[in-house]
Design a protein around this motif. Structure first.
Motif, short mmCIF file in Angstrom:
data_model
loop_
_atom_site.label_atom_id
_atom_site.label_comp_id
_atom_site.label_asym_id
_atom_site.label_seq_id
_atom_site.Cartn_x
_atom_site.Cartn_y
_atom_site.Cartn_z
N TYR A 195 0.92 -1.02 0.07
CA TYR A 195 0.03 0.04 -0.14
C TYR A 195 0.62 1.36 -0.17
O TYR A 195 0.17 2.38 -0.38
N ASP A 196 2.11 1.09 0.41
CA ASP A 196 2.86 2.22 0.33
C ASP A 196 3.23 3.21 -0.67
O ASP A 196 3.33 4.31 -0.84
N LYS A 197 3.39 2.36 -1.79
CA LYS A 197 3.42 3.13 -3.22
C LYS A 197 2.24 3.74 -3.50
O LYS A 197 2.43 4.82 -4.26
N TRP A 198 1.27 3.18 -3.39
CA TRP A 198 -0.15 3.82 -3.83
C TRP A 198 -0.21 5.21 -2.81
O TRP A 198 -0.86 6.10 -3.29
N LEU A 199 0.04 5.14 -1.53
CA LEU A 199 -0.45 6.31 -0.82
C LEU A 199 0.71 7.23 -1.16
O LEU A 199 0.31 8.38 -1.26
N GLY A 200 1.81 6.97 -1.80
CA GLY A 200 2.89 7.91 -2.40
C GLY A 200 2.44 8.48 -3.50
O GLY A 200 2.44 9.68 -3.83
N LEU A 201 1.78 7.73 -4.33
CA LEU A 201 1.16 8.19 -5.43
C LEU A 201 0.08 9.46 -5.28
O LEU A 201 -0.12 10.41 -5.87
N ILE A 202 -0.94 8.96 -4.22
CA ILE A 202 -1.85 9.98 -3.88
C ILE A 202 -1.27 11.19 -3.50
O ILE A 202 -1.66 12.42 -3.76
N PHE A 203 -0.25 10.97 -2.47
CA PHE A 203 0.55 12.36 -1.94
C PHE A 203 1.20 13.02 -2.88
O PHE A 203 0.85 14.28 -2.81
N ALA A 204 1.64 12.54 -4.15
CA ALA A 204 2.38 13.18 -5.05
C ALA A 204 1.32 14.18 -5.77
O ALA A 204 1.58 14.92 -6.45
N PHE A 205 0.10 13.20 -6.16
CA PHE A 205 -0.76 13.82 -7.01
C PHE A 205 -1.39 14.87 -6.27
O PHE A 205 -1.64 16.03 -7.00
N ASP A 206 -1.52 15.01 -5.11
CA ASP A 206 -2.24 16.08 -4.21
C ASP A 206 -1.10 17.40 -4.27
O ASP A 206 -1.81 18.44 -4.67
N CYS A 207 0.08 17.06 -4.18
CA CYS A 207 1.06 18.11 -4.08
C CYS A 207 1.13 18.85 -5.69
O CYS A 207 1.31 19.95 -5.69
N LEU A 208 0.84 17.88 -6.62
CA LEU A 208 1.35 18.38 -7.91
C LEU A 208 0.20 19.25 -8.66
O LEU A 208 0.45 20.53 -8.78
N PHE A 209 -1.15 18.77 -8.14
CA PHE A 209 -2.42 19.75 -8.66
C PHE A 209 -2.39 20.72 -7.63
O PHE A 209 -3.30 21.74 -7.92
N ALA A 210 -2.27 20.56 -6.29
CA ALA A 210 -2.29 21.65 -5.57
C ALA A 210 -1.35 22.82 -5.78
O ALA A 210 -2.00 24.08 -5.73
N GLY A 211 -0.23 22.60 -6.34
CA GLY A 211 0.62 23.77 -7.00
C GLY A 211 0.13 24.37 -8.46
O GLY A 211 0.12 25.55 -8.38
N ALA A 212 -0.37 23.32 -9.05
CA ALA A 212 -0.71 23.83 -10.15
C ALA A 212 -2.32 24.61 -10.17
O ALA A 212 -2.49 25.66 -10.65
N GLY A 213 -2.94 24.48 -9.06
CA GLY A 213 -4.16 25.06 -8.77
C GLY A 213 -3.90 26.65 -8.28
O GLY A 213 -4.44 27.52 -8.62
N LEU A 214 -2.86 26.43 -7.20
CA LEU A 214 -2.46 27.71 -6.81
C LEU A 214 -2.25 28.89 -7.83
O LEU A 214 -2.14 30.05 -7.77
N PHE A 215 -1.22 28.23 -8.89
CA PHE A 215 -0.70 28.87 -9.97
C PHE A 215 -1.92 29.31 -10.98
O PHE A 215 -2.05 30.33 -11.51
N LEU A 216 -2.59 28.50 -11.37
CA LEU A 216 -3.60 28.64 -12.55
C LEU A 216 -5.04 29.10 -12.06
O LEU A 216 -5.64 29.83 -12.96
#
Length: 225
Positions: A195-216
């Protein structure tokens, strides 16, 4: 900015709950999807944990579209977006407030979907409850980050009313895949390893699109109609 975000979130929640459109529609559509997929269950058999997780997150994704279409259409119908843009509140406060309101409405919907999944699809949580809760909250953050950004993009013109449902699902594939896999592990009585790699994917997804949302989001929300 956070104080203004909470004000916007409170306003949206009050209007959404009093109007009863976004939340009620999301819950009813999700329950309908879960019930219809339960009809594919073989007589006397059960649906696999992976399939049950997929049905749960499919219902959540469709509910997300209805929730954010409702949150942004409230202001479009009353011409309130121009007033918000003219106010001293930063535009990012709108994005955070919409995201917080959408997160609350989506989470409330999922509190109905979970027992429906157990009742109609014959599932039981065998894995650790903390994994289920962390998956639910982490994936929901990713869903609402994109929903709050693209919800603003889909408003303003009648021809763009269905734009959110067209462009949101391809972007949600990584977090939905992770949520489906982790829910399958939680529903499965066999194991919960990996489960650790899938939780890491969720965390990376959240960070990536949170940054994109703040900018866009300032460009999307204040764009010309």
């Amino acid at each position: 900015m956070l104080k203004r975000s909470f004000v916007i979130a409170g306003k949206d929640l009050k209007l959404s709950v009093s109007g009863g459109q976004g939340l009620v529609q999301a819950v009813l559509l999700g329950l309908l999807l879960i019930f219809l997929f339960s009809l594919s269950k073989p007589l006397g058999g059960t649906i696999s944990p992976q399939a049950a997780g997929a049905i749960f997150w499919l219902a959540s994704a469709f509910g997300l579209v209805l929730v954010f279409n409702d949150l942004f259409s409230i202001e479009e119908m009353n011409g309130a977006r121009i007033g918000i843009l003219s106010s001293p509140a930063p535009v990012h406060a709108v994005w955070i407030g919409k995201g917080a309101a959408g997160f609350t409405l989506l989470f409330v919907s999922q509190l109905v979907f979970l027992p429906a999944t157990a009742a109609f699809l014959g599932q039981t949580v065998h894995g650790p409850w903390w994994l289920l809760i962390v998956t639910l909250l982490g994936a929901d953050v990713g869903l609402v980050v994109i929903g709050a950004l693209l919800g603003a993009l889909s408003q303003g013109q009648a021809a763009r009313e269905s734009l959110l449902s067209v462009i949101v699902f391809p972007l949600l594939l990584p977090v939905l895949l992770a949520g489906i896999t982790l829910f399958g592990l939680c529903f499965s009585p066999e194991h919960t390893m990996g489960y650790d790699k899938w939780l890491g994917l969720i965390f990376a997804f959240d960070c990536l699109f949170a940054g994109a949302g703040l900018f866009l989001f300032p460009f999307v929300y204040s764009g010309e109609e």
